[in-house]
Design an enzyme around this catalytic site. Structure first.
Site, PDB file in Angstrom:
ATOM      1  NE  ARG A  79      19.749 -12.370   8.098  1.00  0.00           N
ATOM      2  CZ  ARG A  79      18.426 -12.277   8.110  1.00  0.00           C
ATOM      3  NH1 ARG A  79      17.810 -11.467   7.297  1.00  0.00           N
ATOM      4  NH2 ARG A  79      17.697 -12.992   8.931  1.00  0.00           N
TER       5      ARG A  79
ATOM      6  CG  HIS B  49       9.367   1.186  12.385  1.00  0.00           C
ATOM      7  ND1 HIS B  49       9.431  -0.192  12.281  1.00  0.00           N
ATOM      8  CD2 HIS B  49       9.012   1.447  13.667  1.00  0.00           C
ATOM      9  CE1 HIS B  49       9.142  -0.723  13.457  1.00  0.00           C
ATOM     10  NE2 HIS B  49       8.879   0.251  14.318  1.00  0.00           N
TER      11      HIS B  49
ATOM     12  CB  SER C  28      -0.980  -0.002   1.173  1.00  0.00           C
ATOM     13  OG  SER C  28      -0.313   0.146   2.387  1.00  0.00           O
TER      14      SER C  28
ATOM     15  CG  MET D 227       7.960  -7.683   5.996  1.00  0.00           C
ATOM     16  SD  MET D 227       7.936  -6.315   7.181  1.00  0.00           S
ATOM     17  CE  MET D 227       7.739  -7.225   8.691  1.00  0.00           C
TER      18      MET D 227
ATOM     19  CD  GLU E  14      20.541   0.739  16.584  1.00  0.00           C
ATOM     20  OE1 GLU E  14      19.749   0.767  17.516  1.00  0.00           O
ATOM     21  OE2 GLU E  14      21.346   1.658  16.327  1.00  0.00           O
TER      22      GLU E  14
ATOM     23  CG  ASN F 272      12.234   0.793   6.827  1.00  0.00           C
ATOM     24  OD1 ASN F 272      11.446   0.255   6.039  1.00  0.00           O
ATOM     25  ND2 ASN F 272      12.239   0.516   8.121  1.00  0.00           N
TER      26      ASN F 272
HETATM   27  C1  GRF Z   1       3.887  -0.548   6.900  1.00  0.00           C
HETATM   28  O1  GRF Z   1       3.196  -0.425   8.119  1.00  0.00           O
HETATM   29  C2  GRF Z   1       5.317  -0.120   7.053  1.00  0.00           C
HETATM   30  O2  GRF Z   1       5.484   0.916   7.993  1.00  0.00           O
HETATM   31  C3  GRF Z   1       5.974  -1.365   7.571  1.00  0.00           C
HETATM   32  O3  GRF Z   1       5.357  -2.418   6.884  1.00  0.00           O
HETATM   33  C4  GRF Z   1       4.042  -2.018   6.478  1.00  0.00           C
HETATM   34  C5  GRF Z   1       3.972  -2.210   4.997  1.00  0.00           C
HETATM   35  O4  GRF Z   1       2.679  -2.030   4.497  1.00  0.00           O
HETATM   36  N1  GRF Z   1       7.408  -1.306   7.382  1.00  0.00           N
HETATM   37  P1  GRF Z   1       2.432  -2.033   2.913  1.00  0.00           P
HETATM   38  O5  GRF Z   1       3.025  -3.329   2.375  1.00  0.00           O
HETATM   39  O6  GRF Z   1       3.107  -0.823   2.342  1.00  0.00           O
HETATM   40  O7  GRF Z   1       0.948  -1.993   2.767  1.00  0.00           O
END
Ligand code: GRF
Length: 222
Positions: free
Chosen positions: A72, A116, A20, A97, A150, A114
């Protein structure tokens, strides 16, 4: 003489899931609000729903399945080669992820960001919204930050706040935070594309050439 139009910043977006945030970035670009050229979307999961969003938008879409790599470091090496073939100026993690190796992260220093779903440095890691509720917080939000070795610990440069309601579940709170992420991420990327935000030595973020002392917060009214 009128100045030449600014060249869009070439970017690659990495996803693992719904996409999204990717969709919000694509929309902002399509509407002329975000001067970026999305050269590719790369997913580590072949079944990520976000891949459909990317393909529908006509963006080159690559799957690099992490389960097909022994470790990894091997996955990150393949990922890096794939990303670099698109010559991006910015790599955007949008719900990606995977923990990245320090070598990968350092390769993109200052060019890897990123989002978060918390007000970092509070609540890094997973299961964020439930932990916010359990801690009795009245305010949470989302943070855009440069990625360093980190996890969720790199320097932040833009945040949005969201009020926690007394009857919130992790799901309802996540949904409201996500809506703000969709406003926050394009604006943060815009600051980078316009050359306003940069990562200087010592992990210091600068905004318009001035060291950032506190992380600016978007007024979202949420
Ligand atoms: C979001 O909440 C982002 O902050 C986190 O993972 C989620 C990803 O959502 N890192 P989407 O795949 O962009 O819908």
């Amino acid at each position: 003489m009128a100045g030449a139009a600014q060249q869009p910043l070439p970017v690659v977006v990495l996803i693992s899931g719904h996409g999204s945030n990717l969709e919000a970035i694509i929309e902002a670009t399509r509407c002329g609000e975000l001067p970026v050229d999305i050269r590719a979307v790369i997913s580590n999961r072949p079944d990520a729903p976000g891949l459909t969003i990317s393909r529908r938008a006509g963006i080159e879409t690559v799957v690099i399945d992490h389960t097909c790599h022994a470790d990894r470091a091997g996955f990150d090496a393949t990922l890096q080669t794939s990303i670099d073939a698109f010559e991006p100026g910015l790599v955007i993690l949008a719900g990606f992820m995977r923990i990245l190796t320090p070598g990968f992260v350092n390769h993109y220093r200052g060019q890897l960001i990123n989002i978060h779903p918390s007000l970092l440095p509070e609540f890094p890691g997973l299961n964020t919204h439930q932990r916010v509720i359990d801690a009795g917080r009245e305010v949470t939000g989302a943070t855009v930050h440069f990625v360093t070795a980190e996890t969720d610990g790199g320097p932040a440069f833009l945040q949005a706040r969201v009020a926690v309601r007394r009857d919130d579940s992790a799901e309802t709170l996540a949904a409201r935070v996500l809506r703000q992420e969709h406003r926050l991420y394009p604006q943060a990327i815009h600051q980078l594309a316009a050359g306003r935000v940069a990562l200087a030595t010592g992990d210091q973020v600068t905004l318009d050439g001035v060291p950032l002392e506190t992380v600016p917060v978007l007024d979202t009214g949420a």
